[in-house]
Design a protein around this motif. Structure first.
Motif, PDB file in Angstrom:
ATOM      1  N   LEU A  43       0.857  -1.179   0.000  1.00  0.00           N
ATOM      2  CA  LEU A  43       0.000   0.000   0.000  1.00  0.00           C
ATOM      3  C   LEU A  43       0.901   1.239   0.000  1.00  0.00           C
ATOM      4  N   THR A  44       1.939   1.170   0.833  1.00  0.00           N
ATOM      5  CA  THR A  44       2.912   2.252   0.902  1.00  0.00           C
ATOM      6  C   THR A  44       4.189   1.733   1.547  1.00  0.00           C
ATOM      7  N   TRP A  45       5.230   2.528   1.482  1.00  0.00           N
ATOM      8  CA  TRP A  45       6.467   2.271   2.204  1.00  0.00           C
ATOM      9  C   TRP A  45       7.084   3.620   2.535  1.00  0.00           C
ATOM     10  N   ILE A  46       7.863   3.627   3.592  1.00  0.00           N
ATOM     11  CA  ILE A  46       8.423   4.878   4.089  1.00  0.00           C
ATOM     12  C   ILE A  46       9.880   4.639   4.452  1.00  0.00           C
ATOM     13  N   GLY A  47      10.723   5.557   4.066  1.00  0.00           N
ATOM     14  CA  GLY A  47      12.128   5.497   4.440  1.00  0.00           C
ATOM     15  C   GLY A  47      12.478   6.659   5.352  1.00  0.00           C
ATOM     16  N   ILE A  55      18.384   5.136   6.803  1.00  0.00           N
ATOM     17  CA  ILE A  55      18.636   4.640   8.158  1.00  0.00           C
ATOM     18  C   ILE A  55      17.437   3.906   8.749  1.00  0.00           C
ATOM     19  N   GLY A  56      16.301   3.919   8.052  1.00  0.00           N
ATOM     20  CA  GLY A  56      15.119   3.225   8.543  1.00  0.00           C
ATOM     21  C   GLY A  56      14.132   2.966   7.425  1.00  0.00           C
ATOM     22  N   PHE A  57      13.274   1.986   7.637  1.00  0.00           N
ATOM     23  CA  PHE A  57      12.327   1.583   6.604  1.00  0.00           C
ATOM     24  C   PHE A  57      11.147   0.872   7.249  1.00  0.00           C
ATOM     25  N   VAL A  58       9.985   1.022   6.654  1.00  0.00           N
ATOM     26  CA  VAL A  58       8.804   0.234   6.985  1.00  0.00           C
ATOM     27  C   VAL A  58       7.930   0.159   5.743  1.00  0.00           C
ATOM     28  N   GLN A  59       7.212  -0.956   5.612  1.00  0.00           N
ATOM     29  CA  GLN A  59       6.233  -1.057   4.533  1.00  0.00           C
ATOM     30  C   GLN A  59       4.893  -1.466   5.097  1.00  0.00           C
ATOM     31  N   THR A  73       9.800  -3.518   9.389  1.00  0.00           N
ATOM     32  CA  THR A  73      10.290  -2.349  10.105  1.00  0.00           C
ATOM     33  C   THR A  73      11.761  -2.572  10.450  1.00  0.00           C
ATOM     34  N   ALA A  74      12.608  -1.672  10.012  1.00  0.00           N
ATOM     35  CA  ALA A  74      14.047  -1.807  10.237  1.00  0.00           C
ATOM     36  C   ALA A  74      14.657  -0.445  10.499  1.00  0.00           C
ATOM     37  N   VAL A  75      15.521  -0.376  11.502  1.00  0.00           N
ATOM     38  CA  VAL A  75      16.277   0.834  11.798  1.00  0.00           C
ATOM     39  C   VAL A  75      17.735   0.438  11.945  1.00  0.00           C
ATOM     40  N   ASP A  76      18.607   1.198  11.317  1.00  0.00           N
ATOM     41  CA  ASP A  76      20.045   0.960  11.443  1.00  0.00           C
ATOM     42  C   ASP A  76      20.391   0.881  12.930  1.00  0.00           C
ATOM     43  N   PRO A  77      21.122  -0.143  13.366  1.00  0.00           N
ATOM     44  CA  PRO A  77      21.454  -0.271  14.787  1.00  0.00           C
ATOM     45  C   PRO A  77      22.108   0.981  15.377  1.00  0.00           C
ATOM     46  N   ALA A  87       8.775   7.085  14.630  1.00  0.00           N
ATOM     47  CA  ALA A  87       8.340   8.011  13.581  1.00  0.00           C
ATOM     48  C   ALA A  87       7.906   7.254  12.328  1.00  0.00           C
ATOM     49  N   LEU A  88       8.646   6.210  11.968  1.00  0.00           N
ATOM     50  CA  LEU A  88       8.273   5.406  10.796  1.00  0.00           C
ATOM     51  C   LEU A  88       6.907   4.757  10.990  1.00  0.00           C
ATOM     52  N   VAL A  89       6.688   4.136  12.148  1.00  0.00           N
ATOM     53  CA  VAL A  89       5.412   3.465  12.394  1.00  0.00           C
ATOM     54  C   VAL A  89       4.278   4.481  12.457  1.00  0.00           C
ATOM     55  N   SER A  90       4.502   5.619  13.077  1.00  0.00           N
ATOM     56  CA  SER A  90       3.479   6.664  13.141  1.00  0.00           C
ATOM     57  C   SER A  90       3.098   7.135  11.735  1.00  0.00           C
TER      58      SER A  90
END
Length: 132
Positions: A43-47, A55-59, A73-77, A87-90
């Protein structure tokens, strides 16, 4: 930490695969065809970007109707615990709501319970799973 969220950004498969390898202790040599998968199923993805660096991603995938699913959901360690994941999840919640979905589902490991339930506002639910 200063970062910018970009919805439906032009995905570089190698860059996103490298982020996932860092976040999940994967093999950085394995490149996943992210761009084609997202084009077909998301539906969407956000970086999240610090300058030009991802440095982060979610779809968010969906059923085309009321149900959507938060995935990958991934964030650089090096950037974790700085608000990037929240912020990505929001942003994903806002995009999903704007698309008219009624439900956003997420599965997570027990160690992420605090993040998804306390920080991001999900509530626990029962679910089923079959390993294929």
């Amino acid at each position: 930490m200063t970062f910018t969220l970009v919805t439906r950004f032009a995905v570089d498969d190698a860059e996103l695969s490298e982020l996932h390898a860092r976040a999940f202790d994967g093999d950085p040599a394995v490149v996943t065809p992210w761009a084609s998968r997202l084009a077909r199923h998301a539906l969407t993805w956000i970086g999240a970007f610090a300058g030009e660096r991802l440095i982060g991603f979610v779809q968010v995938c969906w059923d085309g109707g009321a149900h959507a699913f938060l995935l990958d959901t991934a964030v650089d360690p090096a950037c974790q615990d700085s608000g990037v994941g929240t912020a990505l999840v929001s942003a994903a919640v806002a995009e999903t709501r704007a698309a008219g979905c009624a439900w956003l589902h997420v599965d997570f490991e027990p160690r992420l319970r605090h993040f998804y339930l306390d920080r991001c506002g999900f509530r626990p639910s029962e679910a089923g799973l079959i390993r294929l």
